[in-house]
Design a protein around this motif. Structure first.
Motif, PDB file in Angstrom:
ATOM      1  N   ARG A  65       0.822  -1.203   0.000  1.00  0.00           N
ATOM      2  CA  ARG A  65       0.000   0.000   0.000  1.00  0.00           C
ATOM      3  C   ARG A  65       0.860   1.258   0.000  1.00  0.00           C
ATOM      4  O   ARG A  65       2.019   1.242   0.376  1.00  0.00           O
ATOM      5  CB  ARG A  65      -0.913   0.019   1.231  1.00  0.00           C
ATOM      6  N   GLU A  68      -2.016   8.143  -1.166  1.00  0.00           N
ATOM      7  CA  GLU A  68      -2.421   8.931  -2.326  1.00  0.00           C
ATOM      8  C   GLU A  68      -2.109  10.409  -2.109  1.00  0.00           C
ATOM      9  O   GLU A  68      -2.031  10.890  -0.975  1.00  0.00           O
ATOM     10  CB  GLU A  68      -3.918   8.752  -2.586  1.00  0.00           C
ATOM     11  N   SER A  86       0.300  -1.222 -14.167  1.00  0.00           N
ATOM     12  CA  SER A  86      -1.153  -1.015 -14.192  1.00  0.00           C
ATOM     13  C   SER A  86      -1.747  -0.576 -12.859  1.00  0.00           C
ATOM     14  O   SER A  86      -2.915  -0.192 -12.810  1.00  0.00           O
ATOM     15  CB  SER A  86      -1.849  -2.299 -14.660  1.00  0.00           C
ATOM     16  N   SER A  87      -0.979  -0.631 -11.776  1.00  0.00           N
ATOM     17  CA  SER A  87      -1.544  -0.262 -10.478  1.00  0.00           C
ATOM     18  C   SER A  87      -0.444   0.137  -9.504  1.00  0.00           C
ATOM     19  O   SER A  87       0.736  -0.194  -9.711  1.00  0.00           O
ATOM     20  CB  SER A  87      -2.352  -1.413  -9.876  1.00  0.00           C
ATOM     21  N   SER A  88      -0.839   0.821  -8.430  1.00  0.00           N
ATOM     22  CA  SER A  88       0.124   1.194  -7.398  1.00  0.00           C
ATOM     23  C   SER A  88       0.682  -0.051  -6.716  1.00  0.00           C
ATOM     24  O   SER A  88       1.852  -0.079  -6.318  1.00  0.00           O
ATOM     25  CB  SER A  88      -0.538   2.113  -6.368  1.00  0.00           C
ATOM     26  N   GLU A  89      -0.154  -1.095  -6.586  1.00  0.00           N
ATOM     27  CA  GLU A  89       0.322  -2.343  -5.981  1.00  0.00           C
ATOM     28  C   GLU A  89       1.439  -2.957  -6.817  1.00  0.00           C
ATOM     29  O   GLU A  89       2.437  -3.455  -6.275  1.00  0.00           O
ATOM     30  CB  GLU A  89      -0.829  -3.343  -5.835  1.00  0.00           C
ATOM     31  N   ASP A  90       1.292  -2.917  -8.148  1.00  0.00           N
ATOM     32  CA  ASP A  90       2.338  -3.453  -9.027  1.00  0.00           C
ATOM     33  C   ASP A  90       3.626  -2.652  -8.880  1.00  0.00           C
ATOM     34  O   ASP A  90       4.727  -3.214  -8.914  1.00  0.00           O
ATOM     35  CB  ASP A  90       1.871  -3.426 -10.483  1.00  0.00           C
ATOM     36  N   TYR A 113       3.929   6.379  -7.974  1.00  0.00           N
ATOM     37  CA  TYR A 113       3.105   5.897  -9.086  1.00  0.00           C
ATOM     38  C   TYR A 113       2.072   6.943  -9.480  1.00  0.00           C
ATOM     39  O   TYR A 113       1.474   7.602  -8.624  1.00  0.00           O
ATOM     40  CB  TYR A 113       2.404   4.598  -8.673  1.00  0.00           C
ATOM     41  N   GLY A 115      -1.448   7.213 -10.983  1.00  0.00           N
ATOM     42  CA  GLY A 115      -2.580   6.348 -11.285  1.00  0.00           C
ATOM     43  C   GLY A 115      -3.877   7.054 -11.631  1.00  0.00           C
ATOM     44  O   GLY A 115      -4.893   6.400 -11.869  1.00  0.00           O
ATOM     45  N   LYS A 117      -5.754   8.711 -14.316  1.00  0.00           N
ATOM     46  CA  LYS A 117      -5.627   8.788 -15.774  1.00  0.00           C
ATOM     47  C   LYS A 117      -5.837  10.193 -16.307  1.00  0.00           C
ATOM     48  O   LYS A 117      -5.124  10.654 -17.196  1.00  0.00           O
ATOM     49  CB  LYS A 117      -6.619   7.828 -16.420  1.00  0.00           C
ATOM     50  N   GLY A 125       0.410   5.686 -15.360  1.00  0.00           N
ATOM     51  CA  GLY A 125       1.048   4.377 -15.240  1.00  0.00           C
ATOM     52  C   GLY A 125       2.520   4.418 -14.907  1.00  0.00           C
ATOM     53  O   GLY A 125       3.133   3.366 -14.650  1.00  0.00           O
ATOM     54  N   CYS A 127       5.864   4.420 -13.061  1.00  0.00           N
ATOM     55  CA  CYS A 127       6.288   3.883 -11.758  1.00  0.00           C
ATOM     56  C   CYS A 127       7.756   4.210 -11.553  1.00  0.00           C
ATOM     57  O   CYS A 127       8.633   3.657 -12.229  1.00  0.00           O
ATOM     58  CB  CYS A 127       6.059   2.371 -11.717  1.00  0.00           C
TER      59      CYS A 127
END
Length: 334
Positions: A65, A68, A86-90, A113, A115, A117, A125, A127
């Motif tokens: 986590r 934001e 594709s995500s903050s988790e990635d 990140y 995120g 759009k 996207g 990172c």
């Protein structure tokens, strides 16, 4: 004159009765867990729900986590302009993957990140993987609702450890920024203070004969009192505290450091509390070698009090502590 209920009416009544009973049951569980830690006034308490069946200590899922509307600065080890996910988790997992196994160093300790759009536009996207000069004092570039970035920290083995310095010794705590980023952010802010008046342990309850030395519950033993906790406050006099949002709530284990509600009251658990059913945000864990200090404080003289109809043990003399920065890697926790 009354009239006989037909089948459809009886069915509706049965459904309403079941819904009512379910609501009452949920409320009772909530009240029981609240009573465990809440005492009169705004100070909170911890107790237990002895009639809840233990869940067997199932393995917890991995966290990743961030916060934001926060942009962390720092030296880039992987440029976001060349690396999109594709995500903050990635993005968080990509940072974690740069830690060299259980004993290796982490070449990435922070990530950023983009995120949103609409706000990010062509940068959506991206990172950015970064390395801080001081992980306990990360370089914050910007924060606020207009910031389009989400950022997080990753602490490798022996990193992200701070101390609570008491007259009985220093309790070293490993922080979990990937599971409780808002909680850890508050702790890092506290580390920058010069005074810690008001920070103290005020409630101490041993394991008694209900849990063994490893924190395992003795079969057929009650769940307290005593409740195997050391409780205190992490708010210094004169400092401002903002409620911490609920974050990861894993099963409470021996050494777990967790908030009571939204803080600043917190507790250190001396035992495994499966019966508490993942009700508290855990933001750190005491290094195993320092649990003897926690046990020592839990054995200090106490006086009985009753908080919301729960018998608790309050220290005759509260134990004050100060926050202490730890510069070198310690302990065997990741």
């Amino acid at each position: 004159m009354g009239r006989r209920q037909n089948d459809s009416e009886l069915g509706r009544c049965a459904i309403l009765s079941l819904l009512f009973m379910g609501t009452i049951s949920c409320c009772m569980v909530y009240v029981c867990l609240s009573v465990v830690f809440n005492r009169p006034s705004r100070i909170a308490t911890v107790s237990s729900v002895s009639d809840v069946v233990e869940d067997g200590g199932q393995e917890e899922s991995e966290c990743c986590r961030g916060i934001e509307h926060l942009e962390l600065w720092g030296d880039a080890v992987k440029w976001g302009s060349d690396f999109k996910v594709s995500s903050s988790e990635d993005c968080c997992m990509a940072c974690k993957s740069m830690c060299g196994g259980e004993d290796g160093p982490c070449f990435c300790d922070s990530w950023v990140y983009c995120g949103d759009k609409e706000a990010c536009g062509p940068r959506f996207g991206e990172c950015w993987l970064k390395k801080q000069k001081d992980a306990l004092d990360p370089d914050r570039r910007d924060s606020g609702d207009k910031v389009m970035w989400t950022s997080g920290l990753v602490f490798g083995k022996g990193k992200g450890i701070f101390g609570l310095k008491t007259e009985y010794g220093v309790i070293h705590i490993k922080l979990f920024p990937d599971c409780a980023p808002h909680s850890v952010s508050y702790i890092l802010e506290m580390l920058q203070l010069r005074h810690f008046a008001g920070c103290q342990f005020y409630r101490a309850e041993s394991r008694g004969n209900f849990w063994d030395s490893e924190g395992n519950h003795i079969e057929n033993a009650p769940f307290g009192p005593p409740f195997a906790v050391l409780q205190g406050t992490l708010e210094a006099i004169g400092s401002s505290f903002k409620d911490i949002p609920t974050e990861a709530c894993p099963t409470i284990r021996r050494g777990s450091v967790a908030w009571v509600g939204s803080g600043p009251e917190f507790f250190i658990s001396l035992a495994n509390h499966n019966e508490w059913k993942k009700a508290y945000t855990v933001f750190g864990s005491v290094l195993p070698e320092d649990m003897e200090i926690v046990e020592l404080i839990a054995q200090l003289p106490t006086k009985p009090e009753v908080w919301s109809n729960v018998n608790v043990s309050v220290l005759e003399k509260p134990v004050a502590f100060q926050f202490q920065r730890i510069k070198t890697g310690l302990g065997n926790l990741k």
